[in-house]
Each structure stands twice: as structure tokens, then as C-alpha cells.
Enzyme design. Structure first.
Site, PDB file in Angstrom:
ATOM      1  N   CYS A 144       8.984  82.336  38.246  1.00  0.00           N
ATOM      2  CA  CYS A 144       8.778  81.104  39.110  1.00  0.00           C
ATOM      3  C   CYS A 144       7.593  81.410  39.817  1.00  0.00           C
ATOM      4  CB  CYS A 144       9.975  80.515  39.859  1.00  0.00           C
ATOM      5  SG  CYS A 144       9.438  79.107  40.311  1.00  0.00           S
ATOM      6  N   SER A 145       7.516  81.338  41.107  1.00  0.00           N
ATOM      7  CA  SER A 145       6.490  82.119  41.941  1.00  0.00           C
ATOM      8  C   SER A 145       7.163  82.277  43.360  1.00  0.00           C
ATOM      9  CB  SER A 145       5.454  81.129  41.904  1.00  0.00           C
ATOM     10  OG  SER A 145       4.431  81.545  40.723  1.00  0.00           O
ATOM     11  N   CYS A 146       8.365  82.587  43.443  1.00  0.00           N
ATOM     12  CA  CYS A 146       9.411  82.790  44.651  1.00  0.00           C
ATOM     13  C   CYS A 146       8.291  83.846  45.365  1.00  0.00           C
ATOM     14  CB  CYS A 146      10.561  83.446  44.640  1.00  0.00           C
ATOM     15  SG  CYS A 146      11.472  82.215  43.521  1.00  0.00           S
ATOM     16  N   CYS A 204       7.141  87.572  41.118  1.00  0.00           N
ATOM     17  CA  CYS A 204       8.328  86.628  41.004  1.00  0.00           C
ATOM     18  C   CYS A 204       7.985  86.307  39.199  1.00  0.00           C
ATOM     19  CB  CYS A 204       8.359  85.622  41.649  1.00  0.00           C
ATOM     20  SG  CYS A 204       9.599  84.110  41.172  1.00  0.00           S
TER      21      CYS A 204
END
Lengths: 214, 123
Positions: free
Chosen positions: A121-123, A118
Site C-alpha cells: 500500500c503506502s503505509c 510499504c
């Protein structure tokens, strides 16, 4: 109060400038979180049970849930077809509700390796696998995986033979990905639980292989 | 925006780092610390209660609170900072009361908070 304008930065668009992997402030923000929680309890914005409930929900998902989906797909071709067609629905069949977004499952084959990132973001499919590993949320992984996936994979000890395609999937707020690793031999004869034990979290992200590609 | 308008599109935020160069990926494991869990839980609980906050709002804050913080802070630290800013915007808390409470908790433990450096040290 007028909100501050969004901080677009000339530096951030300089494509030659490396990302900065800062991870400062842990003690400070641990303390801020504690202070904020106490204030919200005092103001009765939150009750103690509210955060306890969310913490329990954060701690419940784990890699085994994803591993069970994979093992089922390895054993049952019709389940695999449903999983690749609609990841969220197939996960629900196994008793797992993907709450945050649509789950998209991508299959590794002898010709194609998939890896998930991701960049913005850090999905991550947290409601299935729990929190992402530290390296997944690192800026170096986020920045480089879309540009040089084979080099990143090599750092994980994963070699992708040159004729194979590597496909990088960039997650977002509406879509979470899961890799279906290439099945080992004899999955129909092997007990389901043995297959579950073969599957690691990194395999579900694409940074580890069940067996090396040939 | 005028500076960026001169450069022409596409405008790219500092969080939009896909494709930029970087160092080696540290293939290490770190625990999900209790404070990180609590911070995520506060956000989740507020989201469930009348959608007081949303993850999209948290992202809007840390994607606009400045490049310096984005570069220096860790992942959960960025989100914790954004949560406090957001609750301040919504007038649920004031930053002053949060910082004062941090000082009080630290003092009771024989610690001192440096809010400029974002550190907590033993006195």
C-alpha cells in the site's frame, strides 16, 4: 447486489513483468472529489467543519517532529534505549501520539543500514511526519526496494559499502517504521536544535545519510 | 477463483508488487494538492463519524477494482475512486449522481468530462 470477485490476475503474478507506474486521472478525480464533497454536504452526511478538522490534523505533523525524536536519542542514551524498545511510547514522551499503528524504530550503525518501504500500500508514519513523499508511494519504489535495495539507494546517491548489511522493513497496517540515523560525531556537545536541523525526512526513511558510511 | 485455483497457491493480488521489476525511482517531490487533501479528509471525517468507512474497506476496494485501474491511476486517484465505489456500495450516494454533479460543475467552468477516458477538457 453480489460483490464482484476479487480481481486476482495471472499477469500480476508473473515475476518478470515490470510494474506500471501510472499516474493518470488527477483532473478527473479532483472533480469527482469536489462533486462527492458537495453531495455529502447536501445530504448532511458531513458538515463543512468535519473535513476542515481532518485537514488541520493532516497538515499538523511534519518532519521536525521525527527529527526531534532522533536528536533526543542522539543526546540521551537512556532515551535511545526506550525509543528502540517501544517507539510509540518514546514518541509520546516527546509529545507525539502515533495514531495509526505501532511505531517501530530501527537504528543505523557502522555495520547496518535500514530502509523503509510499504510494498502493498503506502503505509507511513503520517501522524508523525505528514504525508509520504511522492517517490515513496510510487510503484517502482514499492516493487524494487525489497529486491534490490542497494540499487534503489544508489539512485538516491546513497552508497552502502559491501561489508555492511542492508535491512529492508516492509510496513503494514499495524506497524510503521522510523529510521534512527547513525549519529554524527560530538552529539553531546552540540546544541539540540542544531542536531534537529541535520535530520531530513529522507534520513528517517533511510534514503539519505547524515554522513557517508566509511 | 477457478482460474487461479488451477495455478496453485500462492494467490497474489495485483497490488502485491513487492519484488517485481520496475524502472528507476523518480526521486522527485510533489505537493500534497488541495483535492488530495480534501479526498483524504472526506474519508477521515466519515471514518470518525460512526465509522461510516474505514481505511481497510478503501484498501479492499482498490485492491479488487481491477488491475487496469490500479495500473493507470495515481495513488490518490485510486483512493478517490475507491471512496466513491465504497459510498455507492453503502448506498450513501449513487454513481449516477456523482457523475452528474461532475458534469454540472465542469459545464459551469466551460469544461467537459469524459468519464470513459477519465479526463476533463476545455470545451
Amino acid at each position: 447486489m453480489t460483490p464482484e470477485p476479487i480481481g486476482y490476475s495471472a499477469d500480476a503474478v508473473d515475476p518478470s513483468r515490470p510494474v506500471v507506474e501510472g499516474h493518470e486521472g488527477a483532473d478527473y478525480y479532483a472533480l469527482m472529489t469536489e462533486a462527492l464533497h458537495k453531495i455529502l454536504l447536501e445530504k448532511q452526511v458531513l458538515a463543512p467543519a468535519d473535513t476542515d478538522r481532518v485537514i488541520a490534523a493532516l497538515e499538523a505533523p511534519n518532519v521536525t517532529w521525527g527529527a526531534r525524536i532522533v536528536a533526543q536519542a542522539w543526546k540521551d542514551p537512556s532515551y535511545k534505549a526506550r525509543l528502540l524498545a517501544d517507539g510509540s511510547a518514546a514518541a509520546r514522551e516527546m509529545g507525539y501520539t502515533i495514531k495509526e499503528a505501532k511505531l517501530v524504530v530501527v537504528e543505523n550503525t557502522a555495520a547496518l543500514h535500514n530502509i523503509i518501504v510499504c510494498t502493498l500500500c503506502s503505509c507511513y508514519p503520517r501522524s508523525l511526519l505528514g504525508q509520504p513523499p511522492w517517490w515513496y508511494i510510487s510503484k517502482n519504489y514499492r516493487a524494487r526496494t525489497v529486491r534490490e535495495p542497494r540499487a534503489v539507494l544508489a539512485e538516491f546517491g546513497v552508497a552502502i559499502p559491501p561489508p555492511m548489511e542492508v535491512r529492508v522493513h516492509d510496513s503494514n497496517a499495524d506497524m510503521r517504521y522510523l529510521v534512527l540515523p547513525k549519529a554524527p560525531l560530538h552529539t553531546t556537545e552540540r546544541p539540540f536544535e542544531d542536531l534537529v536541523r541535520l535530520v531530513t525526512r529522507n534520513m528517517l526513511i533511510g534514503t539519505e545519510l547524515v554522513e557517508p558510511y566509511r | 477463483m477457478s482460474d487461479n485455483a488451477d495455478k496453485g497457491p500462492p494467490y497474489r493480488g495485483y497490488h502485491d508488487i513487492g519484488g517485481l521489476p520496475g524502472g528507476p525511482v523518480a526521486c522527485v517531490e510533489r505537493p500534497f494538492d488541495d483535492w488530495q487533501k480534501l479526498s483524504e479528509a472526506i474519508r477521515g471525517a466519515l471514518e470518525q463519524k460512526n465509522r461510516t468507512v474505514s481505511l481497510d474497506e478503501i484498501r479492499r476496494v482498490f485492491e479488487s477494482f481491477g488491475e487496469h485501474l490500479y495500473e493507470t491511476l495515481g495513488f490518490y486517484e485510486r483512493r478517490a475512486e475507491a471512496l466513491t465505489i465504497l459510498l455507492t456500495e453503502k448506498e450513501i450516494v449513487t454513481r449516477e449522481e456523482v457523475l452528474a454533479r461532475m458534469d454540472a460543475i465542469a459545464a459551469a467552468r466551460g469544461q467537459r468530462v469524459d468519464h470513459a477516458a477519465r479526463t476533463v477538457e476545455a470545451t
